[in-house]
Design a protein around this motif. Structure first.
Motif, short mmCIF file in Angstrom:
data_model
loop_
_atom_site.label_atom_id
_atom_site.label_comp_id
_atom_site.label_asym_id
_atom_site.label_seq_id
_atom_site.Cartn_x
_atom_site.Cartn_y
_atom_site.Cartn_z
N UNK A 3 0.84 -1.20 0.00
CA UNK A 3 0.00 0.00 0.00
C UNK A 3 0.87 1.26 0.00
N UNK A 4 1.96 1.24 0.79
CA UNK A 4 2.85 2.39 0.84
C UNK A 4 3.49 2.66 -0.52
N UNK A 5 3.97 1.61 -1.19
CA UNK A 5 4.58 1.77 -2.51
C UNK A 5 3.57 2.27 -3.54
N UNK A 6 2.33 1.74 -3.48
CA UNK A 6 1.30 2.16 -4.42
C UNK A 6 0.92 3.62 -4.21
N UNK A 7 0.82 4.04 -2.95
CA UNK A 7 0.49 5.44 -2.67
C UNK A 7 1.61 6.37 -3.13
N UNK A 8 2.85 5.94 -2.92
CA UNK A 8 3.99 6.76 -3.38
C UNK A 8 3.97 6.90 -4.90
N UNK A 9 3.80 5.77 -5.59
CA UNK A 9 3.81 5.80 -7.06
C UNK A 9 2.63 6.60 -7.60
N UNK A 10 1.48 6.48 -6.95
CA UNK A 10 0.28 7.19 -7.43
C UNK A 10 0.42 8.70 -7.29
N UNK A 11 1.17 9.16 -6.31
CA UNK A 11 1.30 10.59 -6.09
C UNK A 11 2.61 11.17 -6.57
N UNK A 12 3.46 10.35 -7.23
CA UNK A 12 4.78 10.82 -7.66
C UNK A 12 4.67 11.69 -8.91
N UNK A 13 5.58 12.66 -9.01
CA UNK A 13 5.65 13.53 -10.19
C UNK A 13 6.84 13.18 -11.08
N UNK A 14 7.55 12.09 -10.73
CA UNK A 14 8.70 11.67 -11.52
C UNK A 14 8.23 11.13 -12.87
N UNK A 15 8.94 11.51 -13.93
CA UNK A 15 8.53 11.13 -15.29
C UNK A 15 8.53 9.62 -15.47
N UNK A 16 9.56 8.94 -14.98
CA UNK A 16 9.64 7.49 -15.14
C UNK A 16 8.55 6.77 -14.35
N UNK A 17 8.26 7.27 -13.15
CA UNK A 17 7.21 6.65 -12.34
C UNK A 17 5.85 6.85 -12.99
N UNK A 18 5.63 8.03 -13.55
CA UNK A 18 4.36 8.29 -14.24
C UNK A 18 4.19 7.34 -15.41
N UNK A 19 5.27 7.10 -16.16
CA UNK A 19 5.20 6.14 -17.26
C UNK A 19 4.90 4.74 -16.78
N UNK A 20 5.53 4.35 -15.66
CA UNK A 20 5.26 3.03 -15.10
C UNK A 20 3.81 2.91 -14.66
N UNK A 21 3.23 3.99 -14.14
CA UNK A 21 1.82 3.96 -13.72
C UNK A 21 0.87 3.83 -14.91
N UNK A 22 1.25 4.44 -16.04
CA UNK A 22 0.43 4.27 -17.23
C UNK A 22 0.40 2.80 -17.67
N UNK A 23 1.55 2.15 -17.62
CA UNK A 23 1.62 0.73 -17.94
C UNK A 23 0.82 -0.09 -16.93
N UNK A 24 0.93 0.27 -15.65
CA UNK A 24 0.17 -0.43 -14.60
C UNK A 24 -1.33 -0.32 -14.87
N UNK A 25 -1.76 0.86 -15.28
CA UNK A 25 -3.20 1.07 -15.53
C UNK A 25 -3.69 0.19 -16.67
N UNK A 26 -2.89 0.12 -17.75
CA UNK A 26 -3.28 -0.72 -18.88
C UNK A 26 -3.31 -2.19 -18.50
N UNK A 27 -2.30 -2.63 -17.74
CA UNK A 27 -2.26 -4.04 -17.31
C UNK A 27 -3.42 -4.36 -16.37
N UNK A 28 -3.79 -3.40 -15.53
CA UNK A 28 -4.90 -3.63 -14.60
C UNK A 28 -6.21 -3.80 -15.36
N UNK A 29 -6.43 -2.99 -16.41
CA UNK A 29 -7.63 -3.13 -17.22
C UNK A 29 -7.65 -4.47 -17.96
N UNK A 30 -6.45 -5.03 -18.21
CA UNK A 30 -6.36 -6.33 -18.89
C UNK A 30 -6.52 -7.50 -17.91
N UNK A 31 -6.66 -7.18 -16.61
CA UNK A 31 -6.86 -8.22 -15.61
C UNK A 31 -5.59 -8.78 -15.02
#
Length: 558
Positions: free
Chosen positions: A222-250
């Motif tokens: 939960x701590x890592x997810x909250x950090x990544x969700x609120x991060x402004x780092x460019x690489x982390x934001x890109x990783x979150x976009x990939x996470x979102x797509x993978x989550x929609x794919x199940x």
């Protein structure tokens, strides 16, 4: 070198790499050129030729700040269309050649990687290291407090980092917890039938204070997810976009695991939703604190039929919970025996017949009553009352010492050297101590021989102390009985010594360490300082528990 100075010295390398081409991805706003953590560096390029040029840049900048390649720790991997291709190593200039990854994976920051993390290999390696540290800690000769602190800081630290990086599945961390308890049982630090919940509760709540690995994993995810969700780092934001797509794919992603952990404890997941609003965002520390509180509530063992008896006694009005748990500073084996007795899982004949298929529940010594822990510690006549009387005298001696120290009176040689409260009359006419003496009265009174009487003409005070050890569920009842028992004597002494206040102070401790109104009664006596009360209660509780262990061991060997 200072870590800060080191980071400043390698900063030019990071700036030089950002000027390169890098690897372009649809999830990244900018090309990914490199990932660096201290002296661990991973670089990305579109082709083998560009990668060799980038390695040359790394070599030149590193040489300028006094660093060189460690070729045995370097490797290169070529990937095309999502597959690993064997294209050979690359040149690292004057340093030599960097070979290709041949073992199927490489390790970066402790995690086995190639086409994604190799979770199974990482889990096996981390589990082995963790259990090695656990065995080393609990087989040591450290005190129990030091063992718990070493376990939570040194042993669990191996798993803490990997708990959010690696997917442990639904039962992976729970299995490691089971292995931990096996080590504790092998080192005589945990009774195999005791309540598991008490292992993971804080010591101030009556537990052993160990980290629950499954709950630790949930907090870290939960701590890592909250950090990544609120991060402004460019690489982390890109990783979150990939996470979102993978989550929609199940797929099972970090966000999926974090949301599942929050739903398990009925905590809203709005802070982790992709379409959240500013009002729905909960501060990270506040959410983690709420999760920790919910996890502690889940460790409640009150509702268990056998294990919960002692907990239910603790929750009765008038019980001093803080003082009851103060004894938890003994050796691991001692704690194991006491907690096993408190949980009601000591292998008495009653327990064996009810849960293990034994033939009889009668006491192995007196053979008349059911053999329970309470019967062994207080009611079995087979002990000849020797050990029980010895336990009573130890507590009385500690009480006499505490009173003598508080009132600055000299102690007798037997008390100072041998710790024995010899029956008799001590002191002067002005300040007198009567230990186990019949008190002269103006009329016939049956109960006129308390354990200790303090008479002080200068303070105009008479205090009657009577010591007892009772079954935990009878402590408050025995306190009331002791107080009522000497009321008639107190009234007679008040008549004989006009102007002196008379106080009856019951000193009652539970056979297994439960404390009710002892601190309150001792404070009202007026002859003990606060420090003396705290010291006496701690030492008396340990004496009672050590005596209980001695009685239990002797009884079980009969």
């Amino acid at each position: 070198m200072s870590p800060l100075f080191f980071c400043l010295s390698v900063a030019p390398l990071s700036h030089a790499l950002r000027a390169g081409g890098g690897f372009e991805s649809e999830y990244q706003e900018k090309p990914l050129t490199h990932i660096m953590f201290m002296d661990d560096l991973k670089v990305y390029e579109q082709s083998k030729k560009e990668l060799e040029a980038t390695v040359g840049t790394v070599e030149s900048v590193s040489g300028a700040v006094g660093m060189t390649f460690s070729l045995r720790k370097c490797a290169v991997a070529h990937m095309r269309a999502g597959r690993v291709k064997r294209l050979g190593g690359i040149s690292a200039g004057h340093a030599g050649n960097i070979s290709e990854v041949m073992s199927g994976s490489y390790r970066y920051l402790g995690v086995e990687q190639l086409m994604g993390p190799k979770d199974s290999r990482t889990r096996k390696r981390v589990e082995d290291e963790y259990l090695h540290r656990v065995r080393k800690t609990w087989n040591s000769r450290l005190s129990v407090g030091s063992k718990v602190r070493a376990h939570n800081s040194w042993c669990v630290a191996v798993l803490r980092y990997f708990s959010s990086v690696v997917d442990w599945g639904e039962t992976g961390m729970s299995k490691v917890d089971v292995c931990t308890r096996k080590v504790l049982r092998a080192t005589k630090s945990h009774h195999k039938c005791s309540a598991i919940e008490r292992l993971y509760l804080p010591r101030k709540m009556g537990g052993r204070g160990l980290q629950n690995l499954e709950q630790m994993k949930e907090r870290e995810v939960v701590s890592a997810a909250l950090y990544a969700r609120g991060s402004s780092d460019v690489q982390v934001i890109g990783a979150m976009r990939l996470q979102r797509e993978l989550e929609y794919m199940g797929e099972n992603t970090l966000m999926t695991r974090a949301k599942a952990a929050l739903r398990k404890y009925e905590i809203p997941t709005s802070s982790l939703e992709w379409n959240r609003t500013e009002e729905e965002t909960c501060p990270r520390k506040s959410l983690l604190r709420r999760l920790t509180e919910k996890q502690t509530e889940k460790l409640e063992w009150r509702g268990k039929a056998i294990h919960g008896r002692f907990k239910r006694e603790l929750e009765r009005p008038g019980t001093d919970r803080e003082a009851t748990h103060r004894w938890l500073t003994l050796q691991p084996e001692t704690e194991m025996i006491v907690i096993g007795a408190q949980d009601g899982v000591t292998h008495t004949n009653w327990y064996k017949k009810r849960y293990l298929g034994g033939k009889t529940d009668k006491c192995r010594i007196c053979e008349t009553k059911m053999e329970t822990v309470g019967h062994i510690l207080s009611n079995c006549p087979g002990h000849g009352w020797g050990l029980i009387k010895q336990r009573h005298n130890r507590v009385l001696c500690l009480l006499v010492k505490a009173v003598m120290d508080s009132m600055a009176w000299p102690m007798s040689k037997s008390m100072a050297v041998h710790g024995i409260a010899t029956a008799g009359v001590w002191g002067t006419e002005e300040e007198r101590v009567l230990i186990d003496q019949a008190i002269p009265t103006s009329r016939k009174i049956t109960e006129c021989r308390p354990d200790l009487v303090i008479r002080s003409k200068t303070r105009k005070k008479i205090v009657i102390f009577d010591v007892a050890c009772a079954l935990d569920h009878l402590v408050q009842k025995r306190e009331a009985e002791k107080k009522a028992k000497y009321q008639e004597l107190a009234a007679d002494l008040a008549t004989q010594w006009r102007g002196c206040g008379v106080t009856v102070t019951p000193v009652v401790l539970g056979d297994l360490g439960l404390v009710a109104g002892l601190a309150r009664h001792l404070g009202r006596s007026g002859v003990l300082k606060d420090e003396a009360i705290a010291g006496f209660m701690g030492h008396a509780q340990r004496e009672v528990l050590c005596a209980a262990i001695q009685i239990l061991k002797r009884h079980m060997k009969a």
